[in-house]
Motif scaffolding. Structure first.
Motif, PDB file in Angstrom:
ATOM      1  N   THR A 143      -5.740   5.679  -0.877  1.00 40.56           N
ATOM      2  CA  THR A 143      -4.739   4.740  -0.367  1.00 40.56           C
ATOM      3  C   THR A 143      -4.490   4.967   1.118  1.00 40.56           C
ATOM      4  O   THR A 143      -4.256   4.018   1.876  1.00 40.56           O
ATOM      5  CB  THR A 143      -3.421   4.879  -1.155  1.00 40.56           C
ATOM      6  OG1 THR A 143      -3.681   4.714  -2.549  1.00 40.56           O
ATOM      7  CG2 THR A 143      -2.416   3.817  -0.723  1.00 40.56           C
ATOM      8  N   THR A 173      -5.204  -7.234  -0.701  1.00 39.22           N
ATOM      9  CA  THR A 173      -4.548  -5.932  -0.880  1.00 39.22           C
ATOM     10  C   THR A 173      -4.514  -5.532  -2.348  1.00 39.22           C
ATOM     11  O   THR A 173      -4.792  -4.376  -2.699  1.00 39.22           O
ATOM     12  CB  THR A 173      -3.126  -5.972  -0.315  1.00 39.22           C
ATOM     13  OG1 THR A 173      -3.167  -6.342   1.065  1.00 39.22           O
ATOM     14  CG2 THR A 173      -2.449  -4.620  -0.451  1.00 39.22           C
ATOM     15  N   ILE A 220      -6.369  -2.277  -4.108  1.00 39.37           N
ATOM     16  CA  ILE A 220      -5.654  -1.288  -4.925  1.00 39.37           C
ATOM     17  C   ILE A 220      -6.309  -1.147  -6.299  1.00 39.37           C
ATOM     18  O   ILE A 220      -6.464  -0.041  -6.821  1.00 39.37           O
ATOM     19  CB  ILE A 220      -4.172  -1.688  -5.060  1.00 39.37           C
ATOM     20  CG1 ILE A 220      -3.469  -1.531  -3.711  1.00 39.37           C
ATOM     21  CG2 ILE A 220      -3.477  -0.841  -6.123  1.00 39.37           C
ATOM     22  CD1 ILE A 220      -2.035  -2.006  -3.704  1.00 39.37           C
ATOM     23  N   LEU A 276       0.829  -1.207   0.000  1.00 33.37           N
ATOM     24  CA  LEU A 276       0.000   0.000   0.000  1.00 33.37           C
ATOM     25  C   LEU A 276       0.864   1.257   0.000  1.00 33.37           C
ATOM     26  O   LEU A 276       0.546   2.249  -0.676  1.00 33.37           O
ATOM     27  CB  LEU A 276      -0.922  -0.004   1.220  1.00 33.37           C
ATOM     28  CG  LEU A 276      -2.020  -1.071   1.240  1.00 33.37           C
ATOM     29  CD1 LEU A 276      -2.725  -1.072   2.581  1.00 33.37           C
ATOM     30  CD2 LEU A 276      -3.008  -0.849   0.111  1.00 33.37           C
ATOM     31  N   ASN A 294       2.079   1.905  -3.475  1.00 34.72           N
ATOM     32  CA  ASN A 294       1.034   2.495  -4.305  1.00 34.72           C
ATOM     33  C   ASN A 294       0.869   3.985  -4.005  1.00 34.72           C
ATOM     34  O   ASN A 294       0.711   4.804  -4.921  1.00 34.72           O
ATOM     35  CB  ASN A 294      -0.287   1.759  -4.053  1.00 34.72           C
ATOM     36  CG  ASN A 294      -1.389   2.201  -4.994  1.00 34.72           C
ATOM     37  OD1 ASN A 294      -1.315   2.022  -6.203  1.00 34.72           O
ATOM     38  ND2 ASN A 294      -2.431   2.801  -4.448  1.00 34.72           N
TER      39      ASN A 294
END
Length: 331
Positions: free
Chosen positions: A125, A152, A156, A75, A78
């Motif tokens: 996010t 996850t 995303i 995460l 991202n």
């Protein structure tokens, strides 16, 4: 007219005039370039530093298996990727405006929509990262089954799909704009996301979506923080983990607030431009741009690079090695 007595002087003056005009034009061009460099350098240099830090952080998060197979680091990757792309696009639009380059509506539309897309990824996010920390504290026994690599990845994908839907709606709103009434597709103003709000409906949608996004994200992060605070009072909760998670969620709220502050940049610049001269306006605009647009995009790297005990030594190693390499190349 040139008389015979001073004809040679007159001819000399006539032959000198184009050369003097050329010198004046070259001097004006030089001053223009010098002005662009002087005003752009204080912004471009910090941006390059921030991009270097973010790029090193991104490389760090892909360099070890533990980072590639841990949900919170995925995460984080991202988040950093979106922030870095947003920073690069913002700097590109800034340099185009500083160099007085006016784009066509289609080109500006593509750049603006990419900027909108990456700008939406950050708060969403942050919500996912807050929820992951909430589950880690409040449901520690189920954390491994809820927060998996697969889940996850799906989260995303949903974030990017939701942000892409927003971009699609904005494009559909632009279709209704009467472009055929324009003399040409060349823009009269510099390219920006505000410049692409070509109708009242687009402007209203932008305000409504921004309020909805940040209000929803703020409620989600605040709720996660409240849940962690309540769970910290339980005797079965890991006090150290709860305390660390609470501080992390507070930082998420700060990051969210800084992301929201970018929405007031353009109105603030417009208001200041009405009361200050051009030189003072440029200086204040550069400061606001660095503080409101660029610095928040680098904040995630600074926070996690310094606080995380797993990332810190690896990030420090890569930054120091690259700096030493750059020094050797320059010498």
């Amino acid at each position: 007219m040139c008389f015979s007595k001073g004809s040679h002087k007159c001819l000399a003056n006539m032959s000198y005039t184009p050369q003097s005009q050329t010198n004046i034009t070259a001097e004006l061009q030089y001053r223009g370039i010098l002005e662009i460099v002087l005003f752009s350098a204080p912004v471009t240099v910090p941006c390059c530093v921030f991009l270097f830090i973010n790029g090193t952080m991104l490389f760090t998060l892909r360099s070890k298996t533990v980072f590639r197979e841990t949900s919170r680091y995925i995460l984080l990757y991202n988040l950093l990727f979106a922030d870095t792309a947003q920073m690069a696009l913002s700097q590109l639009l800034y340099l185009l405006a500083a160099c007085r380059v006016k784009l066509t509506y289609p080109v500006c539309g593509v750049l603006s929509m990419l900027a909108v897309l990456t700008n939406d990824i950050s708060p969403l996010t942050l919500v996912l990262m807050s929820l992951e920390r909430y589950v880690a504290v409040c449901y520690p026994l189920r954390h491994a089954t809820i927060i998996t690599i697969r889940n996850t990845g799906v989260a995303i994908i949903v974030v990017w799909a939701f942000s892409s839907l927003n971009v699609l709606i904005r494009v559909l709103l632009l279709v209704d704009f009467p472009f055929e009434d324009l003399v040409g597709l060349q823009m009269k103003d510099f390219c920006s996301t505000i410049a692409m709000l070509l109708g009242p409906v687009s402007a209203q949608y932008d305000r409504a979506y921004t309020c909805f996004l940040f209000l929803s994200a703020g409620v989600a992060v605040s709720s996660s923080y409240t849940g962690v605070m309540l769970a910290a009072r339980s005797a079965s909760t890991d006090k150290a983990l709860a305390s660390k998670t609470r501080n992390t969620l507070l930082l998420h709220l700060v990051q969210l607030g800084l992301s929201l502050s970018s929405t007031i940049y353009n109105p603030l610049v417009i208001a200041i431009s009405k009361i200050l001269d051009r030189i003072s306006m440029w200086r204040i605009q550069n400061i606001l741009y660095v503080c409101i647009i660029l610095f928040p995009r680098c904040l995630s790297s600074l926070i996690y690079g310094i606080r995380d005990q797993t990332i810190r030594p690896i990030l420090t190693y890569y930054i120091c090695c690259r700096l030493k390499l750059s020094t050797k190349v320059l010498t």
